[in-house]
Design a protein around this motif. Structure first.
Motif, short mmCIF file in Angstrom:
data_model
loop_
_atom_site.label_atom_id
_atom_site.label_comp_id
_atom_site.label_asym_id
_atom_site.label_seq_id
_atom_site.Cartn_x
_atom_site.Cartn_y
_atom_site.Cartn_z
N ASN A 1 -1.63 -4.71 11.18
CA ASN A 1 -2.41 -3.16 11.27
C ASN A 1 -3.82 -3.43 12.00
O ASN A 1 -4.27 -4.55 12.45
CB ASN A 1 -2.40 -2.48 10.20
CG ASN A 1 -3.14 -3.36 9.20
OD1 ASN A 1 -4.30 -3.90 9.45
ND2 ASN A 1 -2.82 -3.48 7.93
N ALA A 2 -4.57 -2.18 12.08
CA ALA A 2 -5.85 -2.43 12.82
C ALA A 2 -6.94 -3.21 12.31
O ALA A 2 -7.99 -3.49 12.85
CB ALA A 2 -6.37 -0.91 13.41
N GLY B 1 -3.50 1.77 3.99
CA GLY B 1 -3.19 0.89 3.01
C GLY B 1 -3.75 -0.35 2.86
O GLY B 1 -3.93 -0.96 1.73
N THR C 1 -7.15 -0.98 3.46
CA THR C 1 -8.57 -0.51 2.68
C THR C 1 -8.10 -0.21 1.21
O THR C 1 -9.04 -0.73 0.53
CB THR C 1 -8.68 0.96 3.29
OG1 THR C 1 -9.04 0.76 4.63
CG2 THR C 1 -10.24 1.45 2.71
N SER D 1 13.18 1.68 0.59
CA SER D 1 13.82 1.53 -0.96
C SER D 1 13.15 2.67 -1.83
O SER D 1 13.41 2.11 -3.11
CB SER D 1 13.48 0.12 -1.21
OG SER D 1 13.86 -0.69 -0.25
N VAL E 1 15.70 -6.15 -3.77
CA VAL E 1 16.18 -5.46 -4.72
C VAL E 1 17.03 -4.13 -4.48
O VAL E 1 16.45 -3.52 -3.69
CB VAL E 1 14.68 -5.18 -5.43
CG1 VAL E 1 15.02 -4.33 -6.67
CG2 VAL E 1 13.91 -6.62 -5.86
N SER F 1 1.64 -4.18 6.75
CA SER F 1 0.53 -4.87 6.42
C SER F 1 0.10 -5.92 7.34
O SER F 1 -0.93 -6.20 7.22
CB SER F 1 0.70 -5.41 4.94
OG SER F 1 0.89 -4.57 4.07
N GLU G 1 10.43 -10.18 -2.46
CA GLU G 1 9.94 -9.62 -1.07
C GLU G 1 11.47 -9.90 -0.41
O GLU G 1 12.15 -10.99 -0.25
CB GLU G 1 8.99 -10.47 -0.39
CG GLU G 1 8.99 -10.35 1.09
CD GLU G 1 8.87 -8.80 1.55
OE1 GLU G 1 8.21 -7.58 1.09
OE2 GLU G 1 9.78 -8.40 2.54
N THR H 1 -8.92 -2.39 9.85
CA THR H 1 -10.36 -1.89 9.28
C THR H 1 -10.44 -1.52 7.98
O THR H 1 -9.06 -0.80 7.31
CB THR H 1 -10.68 -0.54 10.27
OG1 THR H 1 -9.52 0.27 10.23
CG2 THR H 1 -10.81 -0.77 11.69
N GLY I 1 -0.25 5.45 3.76
CA GLY I 1 -0.59 6.05 4.99
C GLY I 1 -1.30 5.16 5.90
O GLY I 1 -1.09 3.93 6.01
N MET I 2 -2.44 5.75 6.28
CA MET I 2 -3.22 4.92 7.35
C MET I 2 -4.15 3.97 6.67
O MET I 2 -5.28 3.43 7.43
CB MET I 2 -3.88 5.95 8.41
CG MET I 2 -2.84 6.74 9.10
SD MET I 2 -3.45 7.92 10.28
CE MET I 2 -4.78 8.88 9.56
C1 LIG Z 1 -0.78 0.59 13.86
C2 LIG Z 1 -1.09 0.53 12.44
C3 LIG Z 1 -2.55 0.53 12.27
C4 LIG Z 1 -2.84 0.47 10.76
N1 LIG Z 1 -4.27 0.27 10.72
C5 LIG Z 1 -4.86 0.36 9.29
C6 LIG Z 1 -6.36 -0.15 9.27
O1 LIG Z 1 -7.07 -0.33 10.04
N2 LIG Z 1 -6.68 0.19 7.85
C7 LIG Z 1 -5.97 0.44 6.79
O2 LIG Z 1 -6.34 0.61 5.70
N3 LIG Z 1 -4.42 0.61 6.92
C8 LIG Z 1 -3.95 0.43 8.36
N4 LIG Z 1 -2.66 1.02 8.32
C9 LIG Z 1 -1.74 1.21 7.15
C10 LIG Z 1 -1.31 0.04 6.71
O3 LIG Z 1 -1.06 -1.09 7.41
C11 LIG Z 1 -0.27 0.58 5.49
O4 LIG Z 1 -0.83 1.62 4.91
C12 LIG Z 1 -0.18 -0.62 4.74
O5 LIG Z 1 0.45 -1.90 5.28
C13 LIG Z 1 1.28 -0.44 3.44
O6 LIG Z 1 1.33 -1.30 2.95
P1 LIG Z 1 2.55 -1.55 1.97
O7 LIG Z 1 2.35 -2.72 1.07
O8 LIG Z 1 2.55 -0.15 1.07
O9 LIG Z 1 3.80 -1.43 2.77
P2 LIG Z 1 4.41 -2.79 3.86
O10 LIG Z 1 3.37 -3.54 4.55
O11 LIG Z 1 5.35 -2.15 4.67
O12 LIG Z 1 5.26 -3.64 2.61
C14 LIG Z 1 6.42 -3.25 1.92
C15 LIG Z 1 7.30 -4.47 1.80
O13 LIG Z 1 8.23 -4.21 0.83
C16 LIG Z 1 9.35 -4.98 1.43
N5 LIG Z 1 10.67 -4.32 0.73
C17 LIG Z 1 11.03 -2.91 1.07
N6 LIG Z 1 12.28 -2.75 0.17
C18 LIG Z 1 12.50 -3.81 -0.44
C19 LIG Z 1 13.35 -4.08 -1.26
N7 LIG Z 1 14.26 -3.33 -1.75
N8 LIG Z 1 13.45 -5.43 -2.11
C20 LIG Z 1 12.40 -6.32 -1.72
N9 LIG Z 1 11.34 -5.73 -0.83
C21 LIG Z 1 11.39 -4.78 -0.23
C22 LIG Z 1 9.30 -4.99 3.03
O14 LIG Z 1 10.10 -5.87 3.53
C23 LIG Z 1 7.79 -5.13 2.99
O15 LIG Z 1 7.27 -6.44 3.51
C24 LIG Z 1 -2.18 0.84 9.71
C25 LIG Z 1 -1.04 1.00 10.05
C26 LIG Z 1 -0.36 0.82 11.32
C27 LIG Z 1 1.26 0.85 11.68
#
Ligand SMILES: Cc1cc2nc3c(=O)[nH]c(=O)nc-3n(C[C@H](O)[C@H](O)[C@H](O)COP(=O)(O)OP(=O)(O)OC[C@H]3O[C@@H](n4cnc5c(N)ncnc54)[C@H](O)[C@@H]3O)c2cc1C
Length: 428
Positions: free
Chosen positions: A46-47, A396, A398, A267, A223, A43, A34, A49, A393-394
């Motif tokens: 977020n909300a 992640g 879940t 990335s 990375v 992550s 990370e 849910t 998307g919205m």
């Molecule tokens: C306001 C809001 C409300 C939401 N509410 C909900 C909800 O109620 N229910 C739901 O299911 N979803 C919800 N979501 C969506 C959900 O939060 C996201 O879909 C989910 O967090 C995405 O997870 P992820 O692990 O793909 O990305 P992230 O949580 O963004 O994690 C990606 C990680 O990769 C790391 N990274 C990036 N590039 C590199 C690299 N080159 N080397 C090493 N590390 C790297 C970043 O630092 C980051 O920590 C909401 C989002 C928002 C913004």
């Protein structure tokens, strides 16, 4: 040296942690890298849910509504006018998926996955004794206009056809179940197949569970490149030598049999090593947390989303989180205070008891928005050992555990039929 498969997972959000957890549980040697700290992305705030089975954001009329909303400064959607070829290409791809056929296609894939996601989430929380305030009690979609109510009923109808059990409620019944609602709430839908939790506590506990299953987490490791030799992954190149003195990384490189890219909207250029184009844009959202109390937030019984403004109101521990808005303004964490204010302005209409206490947290996060509204998960065709898991998307949070389980099955068992509709190959 261990002969176990070594998997490097890039990204410490809910998707990366879930992949790493199920891979470690399945017997792989797992190292999660990370660049910042676990939960640095969307992550964390977020909300909270867990709510599956909904149609994708791409729907007929969405482009027309989107254009109209852009002229309304209080609308949940904002697209910053700018020259950005990738954004306009993405908007075009998004628009061509706004059809009835695509909604049905997405529902055929996502409705069954949503049921599995909810069941697996509940199982994981119990198995690992995750203390995150998990409450599988459903949530309300509440409306204050007739057109909002029509939209909510239409959406509930689609979801019902795919085997979910939404319940239609009038304003009176909503106020009976949640006395904090104002008279402006005229009706809505109750979705029983959903849960709420505190996402930061969930992430921290999931990271602990990963460590208990033998996985390693290295924070502060950016990375930069996936290394490939003769069509096979050999590892990753990182910034480790400059930022950390970690003995697992030799120089700036770490060898691996498999690399899972779970970097959210960041990335993703690394996928080009496999000739893949991943149409993902950062969709910015905000939260404001307000303590429950006389001058603060009302003590809500159940979570709700305010249909017209798309603001989620989720009770968590001692506060209520107001979260939402969708802003396409590039890959940055700049907070627009007018957008933050919109969250509580909308909430005050539904909850007149919401006082003027200062928020104890204001936060911004970037959702990984895929152009067709479906997650992008699976092997990246041309390179053996390279897997991607993004575009949630919205949804992640879940879909986090289910994505982790599916990726682990694919990597450790060689196949996972449930990934077929989510394959990155659909963009080739
Ligand atoms: C306001 C809001 C409300 C939401 N509410 C909900 C909800 O109620 N229910 C739901 O299911 N979803 C919800 N979501 C969506 C959900 O939060 C996201 O879909 C989910 O967090 C995405 O997870 P992820 O692990 O793909 O990305 P992230 O949580 O963004 O994690 C990606 C990680 O990769 C790391 N990274 C990036 N590039 C590199 C690299 N080159 N080397 C090493 N590390 C790297 C970043 O630092 C980051 O920590 C909401 C989002 C928002 C913004």
């Amino acid at each position: 040296m261990s002969s176990r498969l070594h998997v490097v997972v890039v990204g410490g959000g809910v998707i990366g942690l879930s992949c790493a957890y199920y891979l470690a549980r399945g017997g792989a040697r797992v190292t999660l890298l990370e660049r910042d700290h676990v939960g640095a992305g969307a992550s964390w705030g977020n909300a909270g849910t867990v709510s599956a089975g909904h149609p994708p954001l791409n729907r007929p009329g969405r482009v027309r509504d989107g254009l109209r909303q852009m002229l309304d400064p209080t609308s949940p959607l904002y697209i910053q006018p700018r020259v950005d070829v990738k954004l306009w290409k993405w908007l075009y791809d998004f628009a061509i998926h706004c059809t009835d056929d695509h909604v049905e296609h997405a529902m055929r894939i996502m409705a069954p996955l949503g049921k599995e996601a909810f069941a697996l989430f509940t199982e994981l929380v119990h198995e690992e004794r995750i203390q995150c305030g998990y409450r599988p009690e459903g949530y309300f979609d509440v409306c204050s206009t007739e057109s909002g109510l029509d939209g909510a009923r239409h959406e509930a109808g689609i979801i019902e056809r795919y085997g979910y059990h939404p319940e239609h409620l009038d304003g009176e019944e909503l106020r009976r179940r949640e006395p904090a609602f104002s008279e402006s709430v005229i009706g809505g839908v109750y979705y029983p197949e959903a849960a709420i939790l505190q996402p930061s506590r969930f992430l921290t506990s999931l990271a602990d569970a990963l460590l208990r299953h033998g996985g390693a987490i290295l924070e502060g490791v950016d990375v930069r490149e996936v290394r490939v030799v003769a069509g096979r992954v050999t590892g990753v190149r990182t910034t480790a030598s400059s930022v950390t003195d970690n003995s697992m990384i030799k120089g700036d490189s770490l060898g691996a049999d498999v690399v899972v890219l779970a970097t959210g909207p960041f990335s993703l250029a690394m996928a080009r090593v496999a000739g893949a184009r991943l149409p993902v844009q950062p969709g910015k959202g905000y939260h404001r947390d307000i303590e429950i109390g006389p001058n603060g937030a009302p003590a809500l019984n159940v979570a709700c989303v305010l249909s017209e403004s798309s603001v989620f109101c989720t009770p968590m521990d001692t506060f209520v989180r107001f979260a939402g808005t969708m802003e396409f303004s590039g890959s940055n964490h700049v907070m627009r205070h007018d957008r933050l204010r919109q969250l509580t302005t909308a909430a005050r209409e539904a909850f007149p008891a919401l006082g003027s206490a200062r928020p104890n947290s204001e936060w911004v996060g970037l959702r990984p928005m895929s152009a067709d509204g479906l997650p992008i998960v699976g092997p990246l065709g041309d390179v053996e050992g390279l897997v991607v898991a993004t575009g949630h998307g919205m949804l992640g949070l879940t879909l986090g555990p289910l994505t982790g389980q599916m990726v682990a099955n694919q990597v450790l068992g060689g196949e996972e039929p449930r990934l077929e509709g989510l394959s990155p190959d659909r963009f080739r």
